[in-house]
Motif scaffolding. Sequence first.
Motif, PDB file in Angstrom:
ATOM      1  N   MET A   1       0.780  -1.233  -0.065  1.00  0.00           N
ATOM      2  CA  MET A   1       0.205   0.271   0.098  1.00  0.00           C
ATOM      3  C   MET A   1       0.859   1.229   0.096  1.00  0.00           C
ATOM      4  N   LEU A   2       0.549   1.844  -0.800  1.00  0.00           N
ATOM      5  CA  LEU A   2       1.456   3.345  -1.052  1.00  0.00           C
ATOM      6  C   LEU A   2       0.673   4.546  -0.434  1.00  0.00           C
ATOM      7  N   ASN A   3       1.273   5.189   0.687  1.00  0.00           N
ATOM      8  CA  ASN A   3       0.637   6.392   0.945  1.00  0.00           C
ATOM      9  C   ASN A   3       1.030   7.563   0.134  1.00  0.00           C
ATOM     10  N   VAL A   4      -0.037   8.232  -0.478  1.00  0.00           N
ATOM     11  CA  VAL A   4       0.254   9.253  -1.281  1.00  0.00           C
ATOM     12  C   VAL A   4      -0.105  10.963  -0.757  1.00  0.00           C
ATOM     13  N   GLY A   5       0.831  11.856  -1.059  1.00  0.00           N
ATOM     14  CA  GLY A   5       0.415  13.314  -0.860  1.00  0.00           C
ATOM     15  C   GLY A   5       0.423  13.770  -2.165  1.00  0.00           C
ATOM     16  N   VAL A   6      -0.662  14.921  -2.221  1.00  0.00           N
ATOM     17  CA  VAL A   6      -0.779  15.787  -3.304  1.00  0.00           C
ATOM     18  C   VAL A   6      -0.573  17.065  -3.188  1.00  0.00           C
ATOM     19  N   ILE A   7       0.154  17.806  -3.955  1.00  0.00           N
ATOM     20  CA  ILE A   7       0.417  19.275  -3.706  1.00  0.00           C
ATOM     21  C   ILE A   7       0.009  19.998  -4.835  1.00  0.00           C
ATOM     22  N   GLY A   8      -1.171  20.879  -4.778  1.00  0.00           N
ATOM     23  CA  GLY A   8      -1.699  21.592  -5.942  1.00  0.00           C
ATOM     24  C   GLY A   8      -3.122  21.064  -6.297  1.00  0.00           C
ATOM     25  N   LEU A   9      -4.161  21.712  -6.056  1.00  0.00           N
ATOM     26  CA  LEU A   9      -5.429  20.949  -6.473  1.00  0.00           C
ATOM     27  C   LEU A   9      -6.281  21.860  -7.264  1.00  0.00           C
ATOM     28  N   GLY A  10      -5.469  22.095  -8.351  1.00  0.00           N
ATOM     29  CA  GLY A  10      -6.050  22.537  -9.424  1.00  0.00           C
ATOM     30  C   GLY A  10      -6.166  21.034 -10.270  1.00  0.00           C
ATOM     31  N   VAL A  11      -5.619  20.821 -11.201  1.00  0.00           N
ATOM     32  CA  VAL A  11      -5.281  19.459 -12.046  1.00  0.00           C
ATOM     33  C   VAL A  11      -5.250  18.401 -10.754  1.00  0.00           C
ATOM     34  N   GLY A  12      -4.336  18.693  -9.819  1.00  0.00           N
ATOM     35  CA  GLY A  12      -4.065  18.189  -8.671  1.00  0.00           C
ATOM     36  C   GLY A  12      -5.255  17.348  -8.102  1.00  0.00           C
ATOM     37  N   GLU A  13      -6.550  17.986  -8.172  1.00  0.00           N
ATOM     38  CA  GLU A  13      -7.616  17.163  -7.695  1.00  0.00           C
ATOM     39  C   GLU A  13      -7.852  15.893  -8.783  1.00  0.00           C
TER      40      GLU A  13
END
Length: 332
Positions: A1-13
Amino acid sequence: MLNVGVIGLGVGERHANVYKNDVRCRLKGIHDFNHKKCENLKSKFPRVKIYRSDNEIINDENIDLISIASYDNYHFKQVINSLKKNKHVMVEKPICLYKEELDQIIEIKEKKKNIQLSSNLVLRANPKMVDVKKDIMLSSFGSIYYIEADYFWGRTSKLSGWRSKMDYYSIILGAAIHMIDLVIWMLGVKPISVYAIGNRIGSNTTDLKFNSFAVMLLKFSNGLIAKITGNGPCVHPHFHGIKVFGSKKTLIHNFHESFYFNKTKNKTNKVTLKKTKFKSDNKDKIITNFIDSILNPKINPIVTEQDIYNAMSVCLAAEESMNANRIVKIKY
């Protein structure tokens, strides 16, 4: 299982949705400089932690993969810091803005052999483009001598947003890179030189003080020429057009239709191709395949780190050409 973080929530959404819906991943955290965006997405991602800074999410030891979809001028710092913290990195284009930055990324990545790095160059997953690449590999065009690849961006209103506030915005790195990567990927070879020019005539009523249009001529070692455009202010639906001219066959892929011209004896025949939509699951394929490559080292990402470096090298040489008004030999 990979824990993921997303930075930027334009196309990042969209990135966040992919990870949320993949059983192999746990979307652990999100961050955007606009904290209101994070708050507005609480109902969509109720179990996801909202981080107050990009450093906080990158420094979290429990996160394995960072997906970067922030503004272009933040990519370099976030990629570098993520690699230093041994995070796998998926980043929207461009990975950085300057040659010195690219050199630093390559140097650090060389020391991180077990870390995967990829970029969301989505046209490689477009079914129409996949079919064209197959035809090229089967030599059905005969000898290809000329290609046109046009990025019709057509979103003039966005040129007065964050792009206009950057120290430097590049329509080549921010748009045309998709078409540059596409041509290299389809042909399986890299160009040797580039000549580029541009202007901002179509965007002179916006706040953008940089070129919003650029055209590049790429030359390949066998003499093949490719013309690439990044067309920011065009009055045209968002679209990626391509034309391939060979000794046996021609492909035209435009907004209205896609078709081949081929010859039988002295007659030129038109063969219309079935319309195919670039569906969501295809657009997400670069990311899902990246997950595959992390979990199974025998699987290569659709977009490898070398693919990123190659496309960036062409873009940076095109920037140099535009500034110097001369043909520039591309250094890889």
